[in-house]
Write an enzyme that holds these catalytic residues in place. Structure first.
Site, PDB file in Angstrom:
ATOM      1  N   LYS A  69       0.870  -1.305  -0.018  1.00 33.53           N
ATOM      2  CA  LYS A  69      -0.086   0.052   0.030  1.00 33.53           C
ATOM      3  C   LYS A  69       0.747   1.286   0.019  1.00 33.53           C
ATOM      4  O   LYS A  69       2.028   1.353   0.802  1.00 33.53           O
ATOM      5  CB  LYS A  69      -0.699   0.054   1.279  1.00 33.53           C
ATOM      6  CG  LYS A  69      -2.009  -0.752   1.174  1.00 33.53           C
ATOM      7  CD  LYS A  69      -3.262  -0.313   1.916  1.00 33.53           C
ATOM      8  CE  LYS A  69      -3.793  -1.268   3.133  1.00 33.53           C
ATOM      9  NZ  LYS A  69      -4.376  -0.593   4.209  1.00 33.53           N
ATOM     10  N   GLU A  83       1.824  -1.464  17.246  1.00 33.44           N
ATOM     11  CA  GLU A  83       1.481  -2.296  15.930  1.00 33.44           C
ATOM     12  C   GLU A  83       1.953  -3.744  16.393  1.00 33.44           C
ATOM     13  O   GLU A  83       1.224  -4.540  15.850  1.00 33.44           O
ATOM     14  CB  GLU A  83       1.851  -1.573  14.856  1.00 33.44           C
ATOM     15  CG  GLU A  83       1.631  -0.392  14.495  1.00 33.44           C
ATOM     16  CD  GLU A  83       0.361  -0.226  13.883  1.00 33.44           C
ATOM     17  OE1 GLU A  83      -0.415  -1.217  13.610  1.00 33.44           O
ATOM     18  OE2 GLU A  83      -0.344   0.738  13.142  1.00 33.44           O
ATOM     19  N   GLU A 107      -7.021  -6.421   0.389  1.00 31.29           N
ATOM     20  CA  GLU A 107      -7.832  -6.046   1.601  1.00 31.29           C
ATOM     21  C   GLU A 107      -9.427  -5.952   1.194  1.00 31.29           C
ATOM     22  O   GLU A 107     -10.136  -5.170   1.527  1.00 31.29           O
ATOM     23  CB  GLU A 107      -7.606  -4.512   2.067  1.00 31.29           C
ATOM     24  CG  GLU A 107      -8.029  -4.420   3.471  1.00 31.29           C
ATOM     25  CD  GLU A 107      -7.663  -2.908   4.054  1.00 31.29           C
ATOM     26  OE1 GLU A 107      -6.361  -2.633   3.637  1.00 31.29           O
ATOM     27  OE2 GLU A 107      -8.149  -2.494   4.933  1.00 31.29           O
ATOM     28  N   HIS A 141      -8.122   5.625  13.967  1.00 30.82           N
ATOM     29  CA  HIS A 141      -8.174   6.423  12.956  1.00 30.82           C
ATOM     30  C   HIS A 141      -9.219   7.694  13.351  1.00 30.82           C
ATOM     31  O   HIS A 141      -8.774   9.085  13.060  1.00 30.82           O
ATOM     32  CB  HIS A 141      -8.830   5.956  11.820  1.00 30.82           C
ATOM     33  CG  HIS A 141      -7.712   5.025  10.989  1.00 30.82           C
ATOM     34  ND1 HIS A 141      -8.038   4.052  10.135  1.00 30.82           N
ATOM     35  CD2 HIS A 141      -6.469   5.253  10.838  1.00 30.82           C
ATOM     36  CE1 HIS A 141      -6.919   3.486   9.886  1.00 30.82           C
ATOM     37  NE2 HIS A 141      -6.140   4.248  10.313  1.00 30.82           N
ATOM     38  N   HIS A 162       0.458   8.102  15.153  1.00 34.91           N
ATOM     39  CA  HIS A 162      -0.383   6.788  14.614  1.00 34.91           C
ATOM     40  C   HIS A 162      -0.512   5.725  15.502  1.00 34.91           C
ATOM     41  O   HIS A 162      -1.602   5.135  15.993  1.00 34.91           O
ATOM     42  CB  HIS A 162       0.134   6.270  13.338  1.00 34.91           C
ATOM     43  CG  HIS A 162      -0.719   5.174  12.845  1.00 34.91           C
ATOM     44  ND1 HIS A 162      -2.017   5.216  12.591  1.00 34.91           N
ATOM     45  CD2 HIS A 162      -0.452   3.868  12.764  1.00 34.91           C
ATOM     46  CE1 HIS A 162      -2.419   4.342  11.929  1.00 34.91           C
ATOM     47  NE2 HIS A 162      -1.490   3.018  12.209  1.00 34.91           N
TER      48      HIS A 162
END
Ligand SMILES: NC(=O)c1ccc[n+]([C@@H]2O[C@H](COP(=O)([O-])OP(=O)(O)OC[C@H]3O[C@@H](n4cnc5c(N)ncnc54)[C@H](O)[C@@H]3O)[C@@H](O)[C@H]2O)c1
Ligand SMILES: [Zn+2]
Length: 364
Positions: free
Chosen positions: A145, A187, A239, A254, A267
């Site tokens: 991505k 993450e 995805e 988000h 993030h």
């Protein structure tokens, strides 16, 4: 060196992970050069270049590669179409052609923007990712991505463009700012919750070592997280299905990033908060036991501090509905069933979502 295969149908590739790998990057680049005469364009940021540029450039020189370094700014506000256009102009001036190769050398911002540049320059050049932050080493550099932000939202312009290889050298994390380092660990924790109970356990037992950046411990969580990401991405390139589990903690995360103008939270920190919210939701809809919810929240807390939230719950909830990942207006949540297993759920009662976001503000 650990080698993890990403089994994307048309263009499978390896993620190589090893301490000191940066010194041998030239050899890997040489191996993947389209032609002997191909020019290499290293896209990086001034900060990354200052810390690690010499090591990479030395390695490219030893491999006798023809290369040019292009600098672009990083950090979320810099991730705009503008930096892609500027780099493309510089490439043309330097004589880039269809046989050129791009090396994206930096954090997730450089990786996403330079990856996108490679995707669109003369309709596509091969790219090698050399990620330099925790977030980019275990997440952003893998899966293809690429893209940049618009004023209206993050990553709204982009393309799928798989790298030819990803070179991960955990040693470069030594110079990362404390807050950036810590933020990336959320993450890894996410990867543990969605697919790897042993990784979760390891992060619980070894939080001290990991936060001290003990080399073997850091390497282990990167390797394990990359395995999770690679296997999920291999099963679902674009995805549409299982890849959505990587969004655990991201539905609320988000929305929190957006509600705080993308300046208050990194993030990973937003994902940390988002995982707490998702765990609360899972407990309330009886997707998991209160014990599982507690385990997740405690492990997030073990990697705190997270910046305090001063958000309006209604605003955060409204932003979830307008997220680009919302399908036909229904907000999907990735909810833990137990450590290492999650499911995707739509139709969570709004009151439960509201309460879970509200609960974050009371977390000390
Ligand atoms: N493509 C994907 O699948 C994917 C997945 C996750 C995140 N992302 C994207 O990644 C971005 C965030 O990435 P990030 O957290 O790496 O941010 P970043 O690229 O802005 O890097 C953070 C900071 O660290 C500095 N830095 C980088 N490497 C360093 C090093 N080795 N030593 C010292 N300083 C260093 C940078 O200069 C920057 O100031 C977001 O834009 C996000 O959308 C993409
Ligand atoms: Zn993320």
């Amino acid at each position: 060196v650990d080698k993890i295969r990403v089994k994307i149908s048309r263009t499978p590739y390896d993620v190589l992970i090893g301490a000191g790998l940066l010194r041998r990057a030239g050899r890997e680049v040489l191996r993947l050069l389209p032609e002997k005469s191909s020019q290499v364009f290293v896209v990086t940021s001034p900060d990354v270049r200052r810390h690690w540029g010499e090591v990479l450039e030395g390695s490219l020189e030893r491999a006798r590669l023809k290369y040019k370094v292009l600098e672009m700014n990083d950090g979320e506000p810099a991730k705009k179409l503008e930096i892609v256009e500027r780099a493309a102009e510089q490439m043309v001036e330097a004589g880039a052609d269809r046989k050129s190769l791009v090396v994206a050398f930096g954090g997730g911002v450089v990786g996403d923007a330079a990856g996108f540049l490679a995707a669109i320059f003369m309709r596509g050049l091969p790219v090698i990712q050399i990620p330099t932050t925790v977030v980019s080493q275990l997440d952003a550099s893998i899966g293809g991505k690429t893209g940049v932000n618009l004023k209206a939202g993050k990553n709204l312009i982009g393309a799928f463009h798989q790298p030819r290889v990803v070179l991960v050298d955990p040693d470069v994390l030594a110079t990362l700012a404390e807050r950036e380092f810590r933020s990336g660990l959320f993450e890894a924790l996410k990867c543990g919750v969605i697919r790897d109970a042993r990784l979760f356990e390891f992060m619980k037992k070894r939080a001290g070592l990991i936060l001290e950046r003990q080399s073997a411990a850091v390497r282990r969580i990167i390797v394990d997280s990359v395995r999770v990401k690679a296997s999920v991405v291999s099963a679902d390139e674009r995805e549409s299905g299982v890849r959505r589990i990587l969004n655990f903690g991201h539905t609320v995360g988000h929305a929190l990033e957006a509600a705080t103008g993308y300046t208050h939270l990194l993030h990973g920190e937003a994902v940390g908060w988002g995982m707490i919210a998702a765990a609360h939701i899972a407990r309330e809809v009886r997707c998991c036991t209160p014990a599982v919810c507690d385990e997740i929240c405690s492990l997030v807390a073990a990697y705190a501090p997270l910046p305090a939230l001063a958000v309006n719950t209604g605003d955060v909830v409204a932003r979830m509905a307008s997220d680009k990942k919302t399908v036909g207006g229904a907000v999907h949540f990735v909810l833990p069933q137990k450590i290492g297993k999650v499911k995707i759920a739509a139709g969570v009662p709004p009151a439960i979502v509201h309460a879970a976001v509200d609960a974050l503000r009371n977390y000390a």
